[in-house]
Design a protein around this motif. Structure first.
Motif, short mmCIF file in Angstrom:
data_model
loop_
_atom_site.label_atom_id
_atom_site.label_comp_id
_atom_site.label_asym_id
_atom_site.label_seq_id
_atom_site.Cartn_x
_atom_site.Cartn_y
_atom_site.Cartn_z
N VAL A 48 -17.75 61.19 -38.02
CA VAL A 48 -19.13 60.73 -37.84
C VAL A 48 -19.26 59.22 -37.85
CG1 VAL A 48 -20.16 62.85 -38.76
CG2 VAL A 48 -19.66 60.97 -40.31
N ALA A 49 -18.36 58.52 -38.54
CA ALA A 49 -18.46 57.07 -38.61
C ALA A 49 -17.09 56.47 -38.88
CB ALA A 49 -19.43 56.64 -39.69
N THR A 50 -16.85 55.31 -38.27
CA THR A 50 -15.58 54.60 -38.44
C THR A 50 -15.86 53.12 -38.64
OG1 THR A 50 -14.51 56.14 -36.90
CG2 THR A 50 -13.33 54.11 -37.39
N ILE A 51 -15.03 52.48 -39.47
CA ILE A 51 -15.12 51.03 -39.64
C ILE A 51 -13.71 50.47 -39.55
CG2 ILE A 51 -15.13 51.19 -42.17
CD1 ILE A 51 -16.99 48.68 -42.11
N TYR A 59 -20.35 55.12 -34.51
CA TYR A 59 -21.01 56.31 -35.04
C TYR A 59 -21.12 57.37 -33.96
CZ TYR A 59 -22.54 53.03 -38.65
OH TYR A 59 -22.57 52.09 -39.65
N VAL A 60 -21.12 58.62 -34.39
CA VAL A 60 -21.43 59.70 -33.47
C VAL A 60 -22.93 59.65 -33.21
CG1 VAL A 60 -21.80 61.40 -35.28
CG2 VAL A 60 -21.01 62.15 -33.05
N ASP A 61 -23.35 60.07 -32.03
CA ASP A 61 -24.76 59.93 -31.64
C ASP A 61 -25.73 60.56 -32.64
OD1 ASP A 61 -24.29 60.24 -28.01
OD2 ASP A 61 -24.01 58.56 -29.39
N SER A 62 -25.33 61.67 -33.23
CA SER A 62 -26.25 62.42 -34.09
C SER A 62 -26.61 61.68 -35.37
CB SER A 62 -25.64 63.79 -34.43
OG SER A 62 -24.41 63.63 -35.11
N VAL A 63 -25.83 60.68 -35.76
CA VAL A 63 -26.13 59.94 -37.00
C VAL A 63 -26.48 58.48 -36.73
CG1 VAL A 63 -24.56 61.47 -38.25
CG2 VAL A 63 -23.77 59.18 -37.57
N GLU A 64 -26.36 58.05 -35.50
CA GLU A 64 -26.65 56.65 -35.14
C GLU A 64 -28.07 56.29 -35.58
OE1 GLU A 64 -24.46 54.50 -32.94
OE2 GLU A 64 -25.76 53.08 -33.97
N GLY A 65 -28.19 55.17 -36.31
CA GLY A 65 -29.49 54.72 -36.78
C GLY A 65 -29.90 55.30 -38.12
N ARG A 66 -29.19 56.32 -38.58
CA ARG A 66 -29.52 56.94 -39.86
C ARG A 66 -28.44 56.70 -40.91
NH1 ARG A 66 -29.80 62.28 -40.35
NH2 ARG A 66 -28.33 62.74 -38.66
N PHE A 67 -27.20 56.68 -40.48
CA PHE A 67 -26.06 56.49 -41.39
C PHE A 67 -25.48 55.09 -41.21
CE2 PHE A 67 -24.57 61.21 -41.79
CZ PHE A 67 -25.87 61.58 -42.12
N THR A 68 -24.97 54.54 -42.32
CA THR A 68 -24.31 53.24 -42.27
C THR A 68 -23.00 53.32 -43.04
OG1 THR A 68 -26.44 52.08 -42.16
CG2 THR A 68 -24.49 50.79 -42.77
N ILE A 69 -21.91 52.98 -42.38
CA ILE A 69 -20.61 52.94 -43.03
C ILE A 69 -20.31 51.49 -43.41
CG2 ILE A 69 -19.34 52.70 -40.85
CD1 ILE A 69 -17.09 54.39 -42.12
N SER A 70 -19.73 51.31 -44.58
CA SER A 70 -19.35 49.98 -45.03
C SER A 70 -18.07 50.08 -45.86
CB SER A 70 -20.47 49.33 -45.86
OG SER A 70 -20.76 50.12 -47.00
N ARG A 71 -17.44 48.94 -46.10
CA ARG A 71 -16.20 48.95 -46.87
C ARG A 71 -16.14 47.74 -47.78
NH1 ARG A 71 -11.53 48.60 -42.41
NH2 ARG A 71 -10.17 48.08 -44.17
N ASP A 72 -15.38 47.90 -48.85
CA ASP A 72 -15.10 46.81 -49.78
C ASP A 72 -13.59 46.63 -49.75
OD1 ASP A 72 -14.53 45.18 -51.94
OD2 ASP A 72 -16.03 46.10 -53.24
N VAL A 78 -14.60 52.74 -49.27
CA VAL A 78 -15.45 52.93 -48.11
C VAL A 78 -16.68 53.73 -48.55
CG1 VAL A 78 -14.21 55.02 -47.37
CG2 VAL A 78 -15.54 53.69 -45.69
N TYR A 79 -17.81 53.41 -47.95
CA TYR A 79 -19.08 54.01 -48.35
C TYR A 79 -19.80 54.56 -47.11
CZ TYR A 79 -17.95 50.90 -52.20
OH TYR A 79 -17.29 50.26 -53.20
N LEU A 80 -20.67 55.53 -47.36
CA LEU A 80 -21.51 56.05 -46.29
C LEU A 80 -22.93 56.20 -46.83
CD1 LEU A 80 -21.46 57.03 -43.32
CD2 LEU A 80 -21.30 59.37 -44.23
#
Length: 120
Positions: A48-51, A59-72, A78-80
Motif C-alpha cells: 500500500v505504501a513505500t518510502i 501509494y496505491v490509489d485506494s489509500v492516496e491522500g488518506r495514508f502517509t508513510i514516513s521513516r526515522d 517506519v510509520y503509517l
C-alpha cells in the motif's frame, strides 16, 4: 536474527485514524526501502505504501491522500499514519524492509503483522 516489531493496530470506527509503527529489534544496515503491506481477509497481501532512501513515497490509489508513510533513519523505523479509515481498510498490516546486500542480492524483512479493524 533481527525482527521487525510492529505496533499501533486496533479497532476504529469508519472515518477514524490509526498510526502504525515498525522498528527492528536490532541493527539493519544498507536499507534500500521500507514499505507497508495490507492483507484483507481472504485476499492476497498487497503493498500500500513505500518510502525510499531519499524519502520518495508511493501509494496505491485506494489509500492516496488518506495514508502517509514516513521513516526515522536514526531508528530504522517506519510509520503509517492512516486517516479517514474505511471498512475496506480492515485487515492485517505488515511492515517490510528491503536490505541491499550488494553482489549478494537483497534480503527482505517482514514484521509479524498488526490487525486493523474498521467498523462501519
Amino acid at each position: 536474527q533481527v525482527q521487525l516489531v510492529e505496533s499501533g493496530g486496533g479497532l476504529v470506527q469508519a472515518g477514524g485514524s490509526l498510526r502504525l509503527s515498525c522498528a527492528p529489534s536490532g541493527s539493519i544496515s544498507s536499507i534500500s526501502s521500507m514499505a507497508w503491506y495490507h492483507q484483507a481477509p481472504g485476499k492476497q497481501r498487497g503493498r500500500v505504501a513505500t518510502i525510499s532512501n531519499d524519502g520518495t513515497t508511493t501509494y496505491v490509489d485506494s489509500v492516496e491522500g488518506r495514508f502517509t508513510i514516513s521513516r526515522d533513519n536514526t531508528k530504522n523505523a517506519v510509520y503509517l499514519q492512516m486517516n479517514s479509515l474505511k471498512p475496506e481498510d480492515t485487515g492485517v498490516y505488515y511492515c517490510n524492509v528491503l536490505q541491499d546486500l550488494g553482489w549478494s542480492g537483497r534480503f527482505m524483512y517482514w514484521g509479524q503483522g498488526t490487525q486493523v479493524t474498521v467498523s462501519s
